[in-house]
Design a protein around this motif. Sequence first.
Motif, PDB file in Angstrom:
ATOM      1  N   THR A   1      -7.184 -15.000   1.573  1.00  0.00           N
ATOM      2  CA  THR A   1      -7.319 -13.568   1.341  1.00  0.00           C
ATOM      3  C   THR A   1      -6.917 -12.816   2.609  1.00  0.00           C
ATOM      4  O   THR A   1      -7.312 -13.209   3.706  1.00  0.00           O
ATOM      5  CB  THR A   1      -8.782 -13.235   0.984  1.00  0.00           C
ATOM      6  OG1 THR A   1      -9.150 -13.981  -0.176  1.00  0.00           O
ATOM      7  CG2 THR A   1      -8.960 -11.761   0.703  1.00  0.00           C
TER       8      THR A   1
ATOM      9  N   GLU B   1      -6.400  -8.851  -0.981  1.00  0.00           N
ATOM     10  CA  GLU B   1      -5.409  -9.465  -1.870  1.00  0.00           C
ATOM     11  C   GLU B   1      -5.153 -10.898  -1.434  1.00  0.00           C
ATOM     12  O   GLU B   1      -5.416 -11.275  -0.281  1.00  0.00           O
ATOM     13  CB  GLU B   1      -4.095  -8.668  -1.844  1.00  0.00           C
ATOM     14  CG  GLU B   1      -4.217  -7.294  -2.436  1.00  0.00           C
ATOM     15  CD  GLU B   1      -2.901  -6.508  -2.420  1.00  0.00           C
ATOM     16  OE1 GLU B   1      -2.874  -5.461  -3.074  1.00  0.00           O
ATOM     17  OE2 GLU B   1      -1.922  -6.941  -1.784  1.00  0.00           O
ATOM     18  N   LYS B   2      -4.628 -11.694  -2.360  1.00  0.00           N
ATOM     19  CA  LYS B   2      -4.321 -13.087  -2.065  1.00  0.00           C
ATOM     20  C   LYS B   2      -2.968 -13.201  -1.361  1.00  0.00           C
ATOM     21  O   LYS B   2      -2.012 -12.513  -1.696  1.00  0.00           O
ATOM     22  CB  LYS B   2      -4.282 -13.927  -3.350  1.00  0.00           C
ATOM     23  CG  LYS B   2      -5.618 -14.023  -4.053  1.00  0.00           C
ATOM     24  CD  LYS B   2      -6.615 -14.817  -3.220  1.00  0.00           C
ATOM     25  CE  LYS B   2      -7.924 -14.974  -3.982  1.00  0.00           C
ATOM     26  NZ  LYS B   2      -8.965 -15.555  -3.166  1.00  0.00           N
TER      27      LYS B   2
ATOM     28  N   TYR C   1      -3.315  -2.890   5.878  1.00  0.00           N
ATOM     29  CA  TYR C   1      -2.133  -3.363   5.186  1.00  0.00           C
ATOM     30  C   TYR C   1      -1.439  -4.381   6.075  1.00  0.00           C
ATOM     31  O   TYR C   1      -1.458  -4.265   7.310  1.00  0.00           O
ATOM     32  CB  TYR C   1      -1.163  -2.203   4.894  1.00  0.00           C
ATOM     33  CG  TYR C   1      -1.619  -1.309   3.782  1.00  0.00           C
ATOM     34  CD1 TYR C   1      -1.592  -1.743   2.455  1.00  0.00           C
ATOM     35  CD2 TYR C   1      -2.066  -0.029   4.044  1.00  0.00           C
ATOM     36  CE1 TYR C   1      -2.017  -0.926   1.423  1.00  0.00           C
ATOM     37  CE2 TYR C   1      -2.484   0.794   3.018  1.00  0.00           C
ATOM     38  CZ  TYR C   1      -2.456   0.342   1.722  1.00  0.00           C
ATOM     39  OH  TYR C   1      -2.882   1.163   0.705  1.00  0.00           O
TER      40      TYR C   1
ATOM     41  N   TYR D   1       0.846  -5.891   1.732  1.00  0.00           N
ATOM     42  CA  TYR D   1      -0.369  -6.427   1.120  1.00  0.00           C
ATOM     43  C   TYR D   1      -1.594  -5.782   1.758  1.00  0.00           C
ATOM     44  O   TYR D   1      -1.595  -5.454   2.940  1.00  0.00           O
ATOM     45  CB  TYR D   1      -0.420  -7.946   1.310  1.00  0.00           C
ATOM     46  CG  TYR D   1       0.848  -8.621   0.850  1.00  0.00           C
ATOM     47  CD1 TYR D   1       1.069  -8.891  -0.491  1.00  0.00           C
ATOM     48  CD2 TYR D   1       1.840  -8.940   1.765  1.00  0.00           C
ATOM     49  CE1 TYR D   1       2.238  -9.487  -0.921  1.00  0.00           C
ATOM     50  CE2 TYR D   1       3.021  -9.541   1.344  1.00  0.00           C
ATOM     51  CZ  TYR D   1       3.217  -9.806   0.010  1.00  0.00           C
ATOM     52  OH  TYR D   1       4.380 -10.390  -0.403  1.00  0.00           O
ATOM     53  N   LYS D   2      -2.642  -5.663   0.961  1.00  0.00           N
ATOM     54  CA  LYS D   2      -3.866  -5.001   1.409  1.00  0.00           C
ATOM     55  C   LYS D   2      -4.987  -6.016   1.601  1.00  0.00           C
ATOM     56  O   LYS D   2      -5.049  -7.027   0.901  1.00  0.00           O
ATOM     57  CB  LYS D   2      -4.270  -3.955   0.358  1.00  0.00           C
ATOM     58  CG  LYS D   2      -5.436  -3.092   0.759  1.00  0.00           C
ATOM     59  CD  LYS D   2      -5.696  -2.048  -0.312  1.00  0.00           C
ATOM     60  CE  LYS D   2      -6.894  -1.200   0.043  1.00  0.00           C
ATOM     61  NZ  LYS D   2      -7.180  -0.209  -0.994  1.00  0.00           N
ATOM     62  N   THR D   3      -5.888  -5.708   2.518  1.00  0.00           N
ATOM     63  CA  THR D   3      -7.088  -6.521   2.715  1.00  0.00           C
ATOM     64  C   THR D   3      -7.723  -6.819   1.354  1.00  0.00           C
ATOM     65  O   THR D   3      -7.877  -5.915   0.533  1.00  0.00           O
ATOM     66  CB  THR D   3      -8.093  -5.768   3.610  1.00  0.00           C
ATOM     67  OG1 THR D   3      -7.521  -5.620   4.908  1.00  0.00           O
ATOM     68  CG2 THR D   3      -9.417  -6.504   3.708  1.00  0.00           C
TER      69      THR D   3
END
Length: 62
Positions: A45, A9-10, A57, A5-7
């Motif tokens: 987030t 994203e939920k 990430y 997951y990336k900064t």
Amino acid sequence: MSNRYKTGEKVPENGTYEFDGLADTNGNGTPTEDEKHVSLESGETFPPLRSSKEAAYWKKSN
């Protein structure tokens, strides 16, 4: 469903997530030991690195 997951994203589920690299390959940020793992709740987030404000990430810790 991706497990990286990336900064911005939920967060999909409650848990502890660990740093898995910088999102910007030109970034120079290195996470401190304190920010290599973050506890997050579903719906929050994914954060940037606190020390450098760079996008990162994240992956769920096992």
